[in-house]
Design an enzyme around this catalytic site. Structure first.
Site, PDB file in Angstrom:
ATOM      1  N   ARG A  32       0.814  -1.219   0.000  1.00  0.00           N
ATOM      2  CA  ARG A  32       0.000   0.000   0.000  1.00  0.00           C
ATOM      3  C   ARG A  32       0.852   1.276   0.000  1.00  0.00           C
ATOM      4  O   ARG A  32       0.341   2.361  -0.229  1.00  0.00           O
ATOM      5  CB  ARG A  32      -0.948  -0.019   1.221  1.00  0.00           C
ATOM      6  CG  ARG A  32      -2.032  -1.074   1.115  1.00  0.00           C
ATOM      7  CD  ARG A  32      -2.726  -1.346   2.452  1.00  0.00           C
ATOM      8  NE  ARG A  32      -1.948  -2.242   3.308  1.00  0.00           N
ATOM      9  CZ  ARG A  32      -2.339  -2.664   4.523  1.00  0.00           C
ATOM     10  NH1 ARG A  32      -3.497  -2.239   5.014  1.00  0.00           N
ATOM     11  NH2 ARG A  32      -1.584  -3.474   5.234  1.00  0.00           N
ATOM     12  N   THR A  75       0.847 -12.488   9.450  1.00  0.00           N
ATOM     13  CA  THR A  75       1.542 -12.184  10.704  1.00  0.00           C
ATOM     14  C   THR A  75       1.688 -13.420  11.596  1.00  0.00           C
ATOM     15  O   THR A  75       2.695 -13.571  12.295  1.00  0.00           O
ATOM     16  CB  THR A  75       0.805 -11.068  11.475  1.00  0.00           C
ATOM     17  OG1 THR A  75      -0.585 -11.395  11.542  1.00  0.00           O
ATOM     18  CG2 THR A  75       0.950  -9.717  10.774  1.00  0.00           C
TER      19      THR A  75
HETATM   20  C1  UD1 Z   1      -2.170  -5.829  11.394  1.00  0.00           C
HETATM   21  C2  UD1 Z   1      -3.161  -6.631  12.227  1.00  0.00           C
HETATM   22  C3  UD1 Z   1      -4.352  -5.756  12.595  1.00  0.00           C
HETATM   23  C4  UD1 Z   1      -3.873  -4.523  13.338  1.00  0.00           C
HETATM   24  C5  UD1 Z   1      -2.773  -3.802  12.542  1.00  0.00           C
HETATM   25  C6  UD1 Z   1      -2.140  -2.738  13.429  1.00  0.00           C
HETATM   26  C7  UD1 Z   1      -3.033  -8.985  11.552  1.00  0.00           C
HETATM   27  C8  UD1 Z   1      -3.656 -10.062  10.768  1.00  0.00           C
HETATM   28  N1  UD1 Z   1      -3.604  -7.801  11.483  1.00  0.00           N
HETATM   29  O1  UD1 Z   1      -2.829  -5.470  10.196  1.00  0.00           O
HETATM   30  O2  UD1 Z   1      -5.280  -6.452  13.405  1.00  0.00           O
HETATM   31  O3  UD1 Z   1      -4.957  -3.649  13.570  1.00  0.00           O
HETATM   32  O4  UD1 Z   1      -1.720  -4.701  12.132  1.00  0.00           O
HETATM   33  O5  UD1 Z   1      -1.212  -1.943  12.729  1.00  0.00           O
HETATM   34  O6  UD1 Z   1      -2.053  -9.232  12.235  1.00  0.00           O
HETATM   35  N2  UD1 Z   1       4.390  -8.976   8.187  1.00  0.00           N
HETATM   36  C9  UD1 Z   1       5.332  -9.981   8.108  1.00  0.00           C
HETATM   37  N3  UD1 Z   1       5.025 -11.124   7.454  1.00  0.00           N
HETATM   38  C10 UD1 Z   1       3.820 -11.334   6.887  1.00  0.00           C
HETATM   39  C11 UD1 Z   1       2.857 -10.312   6.954  1.00  0.00           C
HETATM   40  C12 UD1 Z   1       3.163  -9.155   7.623  1.00  0.00           C
HETATM   41  O7  UD1 Z   1       6.446  -9.836   8.618  1.00  0.00           O
HETATM   42  O8  UD1 Z   1       3.629 -12.412   6.329  1.00  0.00           O
HETATM   43  C13 UD1 Z   1       4.731  -7.727   8.864  1.00  0.00           C
HETATM   44  C14 UD1 Z   1       4.617  -6.516   7.993  1.00  0.00           C
HETATM   45  O9  UD1 Z   1       5.868  -6.253   7.353  1.00  0.00           O
HETATM   46  C15 UD1 Z   1       4.249  -5.402   8.967  1.00  0.00           C
HETATM   47  C16 UD1 Z   1       3.519  -6.146  10.079  1.00  0.00           C
HETATM   48  O10 UD1 Z   1       3.815  -7.502   9.916  1.00  0.00           O
HETATM   49  O11 UD1 Z   1       5.391  -4.770   9.499  1.00  0.00           O
HETATM   50  C17 UD1 Z   1       2.007  -5.935   9.984  1.00  0.00           C
HETATM   51  O12 UD1 Z   1       1.556  -6.365   8.712  1.00  0.00           O
HETATM   52  P1  UD1 Z   1       0.487  -5.541   7.881  1.00  0.00           P
HETATM   53  O13 UD1 Z   1       0.271  -6.218   6.607  1.00  0.00           O
HETATM   54  O14 UD1 Z   1       0.845  -4.117   7.851  1.00  0.00           O
HETATM   55  O15 UD1 Z   1      -0.793  -5.754   8.811  1.00  0.00           O
HETATM   56  P2  UD1 Z   1      -2.087  -4.843   8.909  1.00  0.00           P
HETATM   57  O16 UD1 Z   1      -2.933  -5.081   7.735  1.00  0.00           O
HETATM   58  O17 UD1 Z   1      -1.684  -3.447   9.188  1.00  0.00           O
HETATM   59 CA    CA Z   2       0.222  -2.364   9.183  1.00  0.00          CA
END
Ligand code: UD1
Ligand code: CA
Length: 453
Positions: A15, A76
């Protein structure tokens, strides 16, 4: 307590619509990844989940942070599972595991320690921060229904759930045993087909285990998913930082056009005028007047110094300096006390001694000026011969006249004077007049004869 800290930083940050991995974007000159690693820096063992541009992100980490590769970003929950399976994590017994996202830079360290304490005191399965938000869009919602609590992601919410304004921070403290024994229960049956860490909240609730939910101010858990959120967070943090300086006695004419990195220091009594940028490791002493229109990068400015409409880059100015308007101090300029570098003057890799003046239209490069040197308008050091740079030395009290070329390497002795317009290629001894100029010829009646033609 034996606590493991995990930063989630494997995602691409789709995004953001940027080539740069999300956690390498900066807020007030500090990369997002460093905000996150600072928050967990006190814990016994520290891990960072990397994936997208893993090498670039890993290269940013200090030695005591172990990067763990998550080759495919399956969510996550999958990111945390990848750490739990890794030998470098398993080697140790942890009591608690703190998980924070790499894209939430304003996390308050004290509140986090408070959360861990509460989880411990209540012997809870987990704890997390939530917040009541005016704009919950994009966040997971904390869905409370009687006894039941779960987190539902934006994309999985029904219309009712979407209206809930309590949001999940993504910041958790897990009891390590609870985490180990339940992480494999997570599935990807959701709108994004990802393994969500958030499902552990519902799982703990189903098992009737205690959990701690601490509501905190929204801005401290603000996530960065897009450029406009990056700007919002930076704006908030900038306001807070400027407020702190104001509380310590620094005047700001116009905070809205003032940009200060979080690593900058400004002492009390200084005044910062509009459209000023202070970057990197810059330090401003007491009672300085900076701006309007000053850009100072990685530089040290001493007390009682004025920097007006000028650029200062990787340089040092001691006290009572006067810089500008329209001066450019390039890297390696070291100015002692009471030095003036004025309009349209440029300095680079040079030492300028106490009380010396470069008041206007001059270039001082690869030079050493002693004390009380006057370097007049239009004078320059000719430091570059097309392939090499050479040094100019000007001893105490020397007077360099206007429009002088000092062809380096060359030394001008103490109290010497250089006549205006000279091209100086040989050393000038102490107290001598160095002059290199043709005799002036006045041709009488020339203009009358010219008119007649
Ligand atoms: C996530 C939460 C959401 C919360 C929000 C707060 C989940 C499913 N959702 O959503 O409930 O309100 O954060 O900011 O957890 N990442 C990895 N590996 C992955 C996916 C993500 O390392 O496979 C890392 C991303 O780089 C990022 C963090 O995890 O730094 C959060 O991921 P992101 O995709 O931004 O989650 P949100 O959609 O913001
Ligand atoms: Ca996020």
């Amino acid at each position: 307590m034996n606590i493991a800290g995990i930063v989630l930083a494997a995602g691409k940050g789709t995004r953001m619509k940027s080539e740069l991995p999300k956690v390498l974007h900066s807020v007030l000159g500090k990369k997002l990844i460093h905000y996150a690693t600072d928050v967990i820096s006190d814990f016994e063992h520290k891990f960072v989940v990397v994936g997208h541009e893993a090498d670039l992100v890993s290269n940013e980490l200090a030695e005591d942070f172990t990067p763990i590769l998550q080759s495919i970003q399956n969510g996550t929950g999958h990111a945390v599972a990848t750490v739990l399976e890794d030998e470098s994590f398993n080697r140790f017994n942890h009591e608690y595991v703190v998980v924070i996202p790499g894209d939430v830079p304003l996390i308050n360290k004290d509140s986090l320690h408070q959360l861990i304490k509460e989880v411990k005191n209540k012997n809870a399965s987990l704890g997390f921060f939530s917040s009541v938000s005016n704009n919950p869009f994009g966040y997971g919602r904390v869905v409370r229904d009687g006894e039941s609590i779960s987190i539902v992601e934006e994309k999985d919410c029904n219309d009712e759930q979407r209206k809930i304004n309590e949001i999940n921070s993504g910041i958790y403290c897990f009891n390590a045993d609870f985490l180990q024994s339940n992480i494999n229960q997570l599935s990807n049956t959701n709108a994004q087909s990802e393994i969500y860490l958030t499902d552990l909240i519902g799982i703990a609730n189903n098992q009737k285990l205690d959990m701690v939910i601490v509501q905190v101010e929204e801005h401290s858990i603000q996530g960065i998913n897009s450029m406009s959120q990056l700007n919002e967070v930076e704006d908030n943090l900038q306001k807070k930082l400027i407020q702190q300086f104001m509380d310590n006695g620094v005047y700001f004419q116009d905070p809205a056009t003032t940009y200060i990195d979080e690593s900058v220091n400004i002492s009390s009594g200084s005044k910062i005028f509009a459209n000023t940028h202070l970057k990197g490791t810059t330090t401003i002493g007491e009672n300085c007047v900076i701006g309007p229109n000053a850009q100072i990068n990685n530089s040290t400015i001493g007390n009682n110094t004025t920097v007006f409409n000028s650029v200062v880059d990787e340089s040092t100015v001691q006290s009572n300096g006067s810089i500008g308007p329209f001066a450019h101090l390039r890297p390696g300029s070291e100015l002692s006390d009471n030095v003036k570098v004025g309009a349209f003057a440029e300095t680079k890799n040079s030492k300028i001694g106490q009380g010396s003046k470069v008041p206007h239209l001059a270039y001082v490069g690869d030079a050493e000026l002693g004390e009380n040197v006057n370097f007049s308008a239009g004078a320059i050091t000719v430091n570059y011969d097309g392939s090499n740079k050479h040094q100019t030395k000007i001893e105490d009290g020397a007077f360099i006249g206007s429009d002088v070329m000092l062809v380096a390497p060359v030394t001008i002795g103490k109290d010497a004077m250089i006549g205006a317009g000279s091209v100086i290629t040989k050393d000038v001894p102490e107290k001598a007049l160095g002059i290199e100029r043709n005799h002036q010829k006045n041709i009488e009646g020339y203009m009358d004869r010219k008119k007649k033609k």
